[in-house]
Motif scaffolding. Structure first.
Motif, PDB file in Angstrom:
ATOM      1  N   ARG A  44       0.842  -1.200   0.000  1.00  0.00           N
ATOM      2  CA  ARG A  44       0.000   0.000   0.000  1.00  0.00           C
ATOM      3  C   ARG A  44       0.885   1.262   0.000  1.00  0.00           C
ATOM      4  NH1 ARG A  44      -5.409  -0.476   1.715  1.00  0.00           N
ATOM      5  NH2 ARG A  44      -6.033  -2.647   1.938  1.00  0.00           N
ATOM      6  N   ARG A 113       7.543  -6.265  -6.660  1.00  0.00           N
ATOM      7  CA  ARG A 113       7.576  -7.432  -5.762  1.00  0.00           C
ATOM      8  C   ARG A 113       9.001  -7.765  -5.329  1.00  0.00           C
ATOM      9  NH1 ARG A 113       2.710  -8.851  -4.954  1.00  0.00           N
ATOM     10  NH2 ARG A 113       3.438 -10.278  -3.372  1.00  0.00           N
ATOM     11  N   ASP A 137       1.943 -14.056  -0.065  1.00  0.00           N
ATOM     12  CA  ASP A 137       2.922 -14.967  -0.683  1.00  0.00           C
ATOM     13  C   ASP A 137       4.079 -15.236   0.265  1.00  0.00           C
ATOM     14  OD1 ASP A 137       3.917 -12.368  -0.669  1.00  0.00           O
ATOM     15  OD2 ASP A 137       5.062 -12.630  -2.512  1.00  0.00           O
ATOM     16  N   ARG A 182     -10.559  -7.848  -5.797  1.00  0.00           N
ATOM     17  CA  ARG A 182      -9.153  -7.689  -5.414  1.00  0.00           C
ATOM     18  C   ARG A 182      -8.501  -9.068  -5.209  1.00  0.00           C
ATOM     19  NH1 ARG A 182      -6.462  -5.564  -0.595  1.00  0.00           N
ATOM     20  NH2 ARG A 182      -8.438  -5.200   0.447  1.00  0.00           N
ATOM     21  N   ASP A 186      -5.315 -10.603  -7.108  1.00  0.00           N
ATOM     22  CA  ASP A 186      -4.137 -11.028  -6.342  1.00  0.00           C
ATOM     23  C   ASP A 186      -3.823 -12.508  -6.568  1.00  0.00           C
ATOM     24  OD1 ASP A 186      -4.025  -8.450  -5.331  1.00  0.00           O
ATOM     25  OD2 ASP A 186      -5.004  -8.956  -3.437  1.00  0.00           O
ATOM     26  N   ARG A 189      -2.430 -13.080 -10.600  1.00  0.00           N
ATOM     27  CA  ARG A 189      -1.238 -12.429 -11.186  1.00  0.00           C
ATOM     28  C   ARG A 189      -0.147 -13.465 -11.392  1.00  0.00           C
ATOM     29  NH1 ARG A 189      -0.447  -9.720  -5.661  1.00  0.00           N
ATOM     30  NH2 ARG A 189       0.696 -11.355  -4.604  1.00  0.00           N
TER      31      ARG A 189
HETATM   32  O1   DC Z   1      -3.413  -7.059   3.315  1.00  0.00           O
HETATM   33  P1   DC Z   1      -3.849  -5.808   2.548  1.00  0.00           P
HETATM   34  O2   DC Z   1      -5.288  -5.854   2.148  1.00  0.00           O
HETATM   35  O3   DC Z   1      -3.474  -4.555   3.242  1.00  0.00           O
HETATM   36  O4   DC Z   1      -2.988  -5.886   1.204  1.00  0.00           O
HETATM   37  C1   DC Z   1      -3.116  -4.919   0.208  1.00  0.00           C
HETATM   38  C2   DC Z   1      -2.717  -5.487  -1.137  1.00  0.00           C
HETATM   39  O5   DC Z   1      -1.319  -5.729  -1.189  1.00  0.00           O
HETATM   40  C3   DC Z   1      -3.379  -6.798  -1.561  1.00  0.00           C
HETATM   41  O6   DC Z   1      -4.571  -6.574  -2.279  1.00  0.00           O
HETATM   42  C4   DC Z   1      -2.355  -7.451  -2.453  1.00  0.00           C
HETATM   43  C5   DC Z   1      -1.035  -6.847  -2.011  1.00  0.00           C
HETATM   44  N1   DC Z   1      -0.210  -7.773  -1.258  1.00  0.00           N
HETATM   45  C6   DC Z   1       0.579  -8.621  -1.991  1.00  0.00           C
HETATM   46  O7   DC Z   1       0.508  -8.616  -3.222  1.00  0.00           O
HETATM   47  N2   DC Z   1       1.464  -9.450  -1.365  1.00  0.00           N
HETATM   48  C7   DC Z   1       1.538  -9.477  -0.017  1.00  0.00           C
HETATM   49  N3   DC Z   1       2.408 -10.280   0.590  1.00  0.00           N
HETATM   50  C8   DC Z   1       0.702  -8.623   0.745  1.00  0.00           C
HETATM   51  C9   DC Z   1      -0.174  -7.797   0.091  1.00  0.00           C
END
Ligand code: DC
Length: 228
Positions: A44, A113, A137, A182, A186, A189
């Motif tokens: 975020r 990432r 992940d 969302r 997620d 991808r």
């Molecule tokens: O947990 P959160 O809803 O605050 O996470 C926000 C976004 O961050 C989520 O939609 C996908 C991404 N995210 C990610 O890709 N890998 C992670 N380890 C944590 C979050």
């Protein structure tokens, strides 16, 4: 196991939105004297920086080109987790609807990432007592050698109801649609999607109270520390 309690313990907690990951992870870390890392907050934070810097979120090449620029710092005390970007406290700014709606696109970019994964690994390595790391992940990609991997799930209805409660009376149906969208982004991808590691313990929290989920995870950690 002799001196088991003195060994740093690495706990990975993954799962979709609204399963209670953050509340559970923070409480488990606080109870066991471990550090805590909210990796969603890091994604975020980089998204907030992209948005405020005027980067075109629809353009993965533009995002990749500047992914290394912002300095993201996470404070890992479970009683006072913090997040800043280039010295600015963004704890509130990263929870806006604008950031929430863009974060999946930004976090799908491989350069984002790899940058954030590197930060996560160095924070985990620096945690002397051990750490609870929550995300999507962590068990599969970031910390595949974690001592304990937990994958939290819950029905879409339960997740939307919890999120709506957190957002103080937001419309449950709209929240449910946004969550599903969302999670689908997620999970689909290419680079390290939301996924359960083969050796993760799956906990369905639909019918459980937060206190029950916390107790369950604390017990799992203690069993690991005791060598089963
Ligand atoms: O947990 P959160 O809803 O605050 O996470 C926000 C976004 O961050 C989520 O939609 C996908 C991404 N995210 C990610 O890709 N890998 C992670 N380890 C944590 C979050």
């Amino acid at each position: 196991m002799e001196n088991g309690a003195a060994q740093p313990v690495i706990v990975a907690i993954d799962g979709p939105s609204g399963t209670g990951k953050s509340s559970t992870s923070k409480a488990v870390a606080a109870q066991l004297g471990l550090s805590y890392l909210d990796t969603g907050a890091q994604y975020r934070a980089i998204t907030w920086w992209m948005v405020t810097s005027g980067i075109d979120i629809e353009d993965p090449t533009a995002i990749a080109a500047v992914a290394g620029k912002p300095e993201i710092v996470s404070g890992t005390d479970p009683l006072d987790p913090t997040i800043s970007v280039d010295g600015t406290d963004v704890a509130a700014a990263i929870r806006t609807q604008e950031v929430t709606s863009q974060v999946s696109a930004v976090s799908a970019v491989p350069e984002v990432r790899s940058r954030i994964t590197e930060l996560q690994r160095s924070l985990a390595a620096a945690a002397e007592q051990g750490i609870v790391v929550e995300g999507r992940d962590i068990g599969t990609t970031v910390l595949p050698d974690a001592d304990l991997k937990v994958f939290l799930t819950a029905s879409a209805e339960a997740r939307a109801a919890r999120r709506s409660g957190e957002l103080k009376g937001a419309d449950v149906a709209a929240t449910r649609e946004a969550l599903i969208k969302r999670d689908a982004a997620d999970s689909s991808r290419k680079t390290s999607p939301l996924a359960k590691a083969d050796d993760a313990v799956e906990v369905d929290t639909t019918e459980l109270t937060l206190a029950q989920v916390i107790e369950c995870v604390v017990t799992l950690v203690e069993e690991k520390r005791a060598g089963k």
